[in-house]
Structure formats: C-alpha cells, structure tokens
Design a protein around this motif. Structure first.
Motif, short mmCIF file in Angstrom:
data_model
loop_
_atom_site.label_atom_id
_atom_site.label_comp_id
_atom_site.label_asym_id
_atom_site.label_seq_id
_atom_site.Cartn_x
_atom_site.Cartn_y
_atom_site.Cartn_z
N TYR A 81 0.83 -1.20 0.00
CA TYR A 81 0.00 0.00 0.00
C TYR A 81 0.87 1.26 0.00
CZ TYR A 81 -3.56 3.42 1.06
OH TYR A 81 -4.39 4.51 0.99
N ASP A 82 1.98 1.21 0.76
CA ASP A 82 2.87 2.37 0.81
C ASP A 82 3.50 2.64 -0.55
OD1 ASP A 82 2.46 2.57 3.66
OD2 ASP A 82 3.72 0.79 3.81
N ARG A 84 2.14 1.88 -3.43
CA ARG A 84 1.04 2.45 -4.24
C ARG A 84 0.91 3.95 -3.98
NH1 ARG A 84 -4.32 3.57 -3.07
NH2 ARG A 84 -5.91 3.14 -4.66
N PRO A 106 1.64 -11.58 -3.97
CA PRO A 106 0.43 -10.82 -4.28
C PRO A 106 0.13 -10.82 -5.77
CG PRO A 106 2.28 -9.35 -3.88
CD PRO A 106 2.75 -10.72 -3.51
N SER A 110 -4.67 -12.33 -4.76
CA SER A 110 -5.33 -11.18 -4.13
C SER A 110 -6.72 -10.98 -4.73
CB SER A 110 -4.49 -9.91 -4.34
OG SER A 110 -3.12 -10.14 -4.06
N THR A 264 -3.33 -1.68 -7.59
CA THR A 264 -3.09 -3.10 -7.34
C THR A 264 -4.08 -3.88 -8.20
OG1 THR A 264 -4.67 -3.13 -5.51
CG2 THR A 264 -2.36 -2.68 -4.96
N MET A 265 -3.89 -5.18 -8.32
CA MET A 265 -4.74 -5.96 -9.24
C MET A 265 -6.21 -6.00 -8.83
SD MET A 265 -2.46 -9.19 -10.56
CE MET A 265 -3.77 -9.84 -11.62
N ILE A 266 -6.52 -5.84 -7.53
CA ILE A 266 -7.93 -5.88 -7.13
C ILE A 266 -8.67 -4.60 -7.54
CG2 ILE A 266 -7.43 -7.44 -5.22
CD1 ILE A 266 -7.95 -5.15 -3.27
N GLU A 267 -7.92 -3.63 -8.05
CA GLU A 267 -8.52 -2.36 -8.48
C GLU A 267 -8.72 -2.29 -10.00
OE1 GLU A 267 -6.70 1.02 -5.97
OE2 GLU A 267 -5.20 -0.59 -5.96
#
Lengths: 286, 286
Positions: A81-82, A84, A106, A110, A264-267
């Motif tokens: 997250y950092d 990103r 990840p 994920s 990230t891939m979930i986005e």
C-alpha cells in the motif's frame, strides 16, 4: 497497433516475461534492459520491472517520470500500500499508470481473496503456499553477505501457517551462524518458523514448481457454511511472467483511458487483463 | 451515508437479497416491491431485480429510465451480451449504472474464468456444476403450462457436460408427455441430456445446496501444465443474493464516479464489490 512492452531485469521472471510477450498477439517486445543499462534509451508503452523486489520502487519512479507506464511484482506484503501511495502522484503527474504487486501472490491470489470476501463477507480465508520455492525469499537470502547461492522452500502447515526451509551455499570464509542469524532476522523470515541449512550445491535442489491452496469458509447474508477453495499447481516464474504481461496490457489500456495512477490488481477490471474483442470475451466468459 | 437499496421480487433470491442488505453495514433497505407494485414509488440508489430472469430486461429499462441504477442475475448465457448492449444507452442517457448477470454463474464464476484465462491464455476451462438445483431452469419449467411445481437438478458429468434431472408435479388434467415435450424443446434444456420425471410432491425433494468445480489446464508464456481449480459448495439463493448486493455496492460507486453504462462482473474492479476503507482492504487482501 501492438503494445510495445520492454523489460528491465533478465532473471527467471524476466525470461518468462519475454516468453509471455512473444506469445501475446497484441504485443511486441520493445527491448530487454539490465539494471545498469542506460534507461533513457527505452522507447515503450509499458516497462515490466523484473528486478529484485527491493529495487522496484526506484526503477518505477524513474520510468514513470518519463511518462512510461510500469508493471511490477513487488512482493513485500506489508509495504504494497505504501508503494502504491508513493507511485500514485508520480503516475498521475506524468500521465502514466503503474500496476504494482502483479504476480500470483500478491496478484491473482489477491483477486481471488477479494472475490471470496465479496461472496461471503464474514468468515476466514486461509492462503496455504507450496511446497515450492519462494523467489522473493530466495532473492532476499542471496542478498545476505557470505551467501553464494540459496534456495528458500515454502512448506504449508495448514491454516495459512508456513515453514521456511532455507538451503544456503556459502562463500569461502563465510561463517554459517552469522549468515543464519542474518536470515532469521530478515523481514522475510522473522514471522515464520525458519530452518537454515548449509549445503554444498543449491543447483541440485532447484525446481520452480509451486502451489497454492486458498480456502474460505464464510457467511453469505445470514447463511453459514458457504465453502470456497482455489488451488493451483504451477511453474512459478512462468505464471509470474504471464501475470506481469497481462497487467502490462491493463496498464496500457488504463493509460489510454486517461485513468492515470497506481493500482493493485484488485482495483482493475479483470477483462482489462485479456487480449481479444470485448464482445467475444463477454460472450465466452460470462 | 448508507446506500439505499430496494428490491423487486421476493422469492428465494429476493429473500436472500434482503438478508444480505440487512447484514451490510454500508446499506439500508429502501423497500421490497412485487412485480405488480407501483414502481414510481421507489426511492433508492440501486434496485436489485429478483424477478424471473425473462422479466429482468423490462424492469431494468423501467428503473434506468428513472435514473435509478439496477443489478440483476439474468442467467441466459447466450443473451447476456445482447442485454448489456440494450441497457448500455438506457444507463448512459439517464446517468445510471446497470450491472447484469450478477450471480455466481454467470457472475463470480465468470470472474474466475476471466482471471484464469489471463493466467494461462492457452488451454481449456471446464465449469462443472452441481449436483444441485438450478433456479433458472426450475423457474423455466414452472412457467410451462400444466406444471404445478417443478425442480430441475444439475448433475455434473465432467468436462463441462451436465445432465438435467427434471421433477414435475402436474396440474389436474395436464398431460405429462405434452409437458415433457415442452421442457425438452425449451432453450434452457435443448442442449443438455434431460430426463423429465413426474412426481407427487416436489416439496419433499427440494434442497438449495449447489456446487461448482471449475478447472483450467493451460499454458503461461510457453510453459505448459499450469493447473488451476476453483471449487464451491454453497447455499444457492444465499450466494446469489450476496453477489447481487455486492454488485449493488459497485453499481452505486460507478454511478458516483459518473462511469454510467451497463457492465458484466468481469468489467468491474473486484474492490468495488467490498465494503470498507480502501487502505484497509488493500493492506489485508493484496
């Protein structure tokens, strides 16, 4: 027009990325660069960063500052997250896209975890890895002073608990107990049961197979006992390389849509990972 | 502020949707409406359509024309893309969002299929269903003249081949062979091995458990023998209701972002399905 994809770093993953680009009909390889090459020479829509994970942030900043989108498989879970947040303004200000942590875990795992959380919002997910070689952990051991070659195997103990079996081949004059202590204190190993063993040759142990058993048992609405399971048995660098290339496709599309930023891939919409006509993909997959 | 979610239709799925809305901390139930209610009375951010699948398109158009986003679990695979194209201008022109085919198949299985295609672009995916009751098929049988009650069970035969076991309770004076012929000619059954049986009571056979075994074996880059498997053992309407509610959340977010239009689940970022802070979700899932 084909998407021009270059890569930096040519180890196991870089080699797999090259193969996945060559296999993709909508892409062309725009060059393979090493860590110390002149990066100003790169002309590409997207650059895939196949460097050791800890070098990823600096290379990403360099490429984004030139307006070139990046994809990486940065794999230190606690720092994703950092990263990103660090890359977000770099990407936005330079009208580029950065997709980070794009491997299988990840990465695709994920996405599975996010999907299963949506399907059963209450419950517990366990991700069990292996048995298999962890590339991230292996690279971390190789970076330790006195280590000539290394192999870190991940052994699933169930309920998301893992043992790390670390095999090290030492440099002449290196002290095993000093190396062992450095490994046990490394962030990659500090939280797991870890065993370090000295061997004469790491090469004879090597094998890039890996596996995942991801389980969720949970509640949909107020209905309990919803059971989900995702399993993989795979060649690790080949899958990592393939995911990176799928995310290079997604990064290029997001950039074309002016949706600049770090993701990230979930986005990312899963369809953005795929080559092909939208209608045909929806008709065949949905 | 909580998302206001109403629903139209109150059968098995409608009931499960209500439960999932009540369980969601970021939502409030904005009313339960039946097929023949006055729909002008609906005040909601999103309406979940829990009607029989063939009534979905007309209800979706009605709600979208009022600028209210919709979610449905339309499940006739061959017509999903056409529904998307029909609803696309309705949603765009009225500044709303429609997420269609949002159940578990079509729906979350579609997301898994898309992800696995990205992980191994060459190969074969088999989706094996059951054993379990198919709601879509059961509703289709119930709509046939002479049928008092029905149950259609899906039996997996492997490699994506299924048998349909259809149990029918007939109206007085109904002719079994006429009913059987109508079932066998229905689009829902015409492509599968189908057995129709007359029973005295369907109620004594009913059970809403269902399952999926989704397999892909394929090639990442130029590496063969990549193996993937997704399994579920679930309460069918509970999962369908939960997916619909997760997609209601995503529809509301897409509408807030002015990304108006009609979407299938593979076109939506998985994180949009989830309640919670972005940072916390990324830190815990990626």
């Amino acid at each position: 027009m084909k998407t021009k994809v270059a890569l930096i770093g040519y180890g196991n993953v870089g080699c797999a990325v090259e193969q996945a680009i060559v296999a993709a009909e909508d892409m062309e390889l725009a060059g393979i660069y090493h860590h110390d090459d002149d990066l100003d020479a790169i002309v590409a829509d997207v650059v895939v960063l196949c460097t050791p994970t800890r070098e990823v942030p600096d290379f990403a900043v360099k490429m984004l500052s030139k307006g070139i989108s990046t994809v990486d498989s940065f794999d230190i879970h606690g720092q994703i997250y950092d990263l990103r947040q660090r890359l977000m303004p770099q990407a936005q200000n330079n009208h580029a896209v950065s997709i980070i942590a794009a491997g299988w875990d990840p990465g695709s795992d994920s996405v599975v975890r996010a999907l299963l959380l949506a399907l059963a919002p209450k419950g517990i997910t366990y991700t069990n890895f292996g048995p298999g070689r962890s590339m991230g952990h292996t690279v971390a051991v190789k970076a330790i002073k006195g280590v000539k070659n290394a192999l870190s195997m991940t052994i699933p103990l169930g309920t998301g608990i893992h043992r790390r079996m670390v095999y090290v081949e030492l440099e002449d004059n290196a002290d095993f107990s000093t190396v062992e202590k450095a490994i046990l204190q490394d962030d990659y190993f500090a939280h797991d049961e870890t065993h370090v063993m000295q061997v004469d040759s790491v090469d004879t142990l090597n094998n890039v197979a890996h596996g995942v058993n991801l389980i969720r048992q949970g509640v949909s609405g107020n209905t309990h006992n919803q059971q989900f399971e995702f399993n993989m048995s795979i060649n690790n660098p080949a899958l990592t390389g393939q995911v990176l290339v799928a995310c290079a496709r997604a990064a290029h599309r997001l950039q074309q849509e002016k949706r600049y930023g770090a993701y990230t891939m979930i986005e990312i919409p899963p369809i953005y990972l795929l080559d092909g006509e939208e209608e045909q993909l929806i008709r065949s997959l949905v």
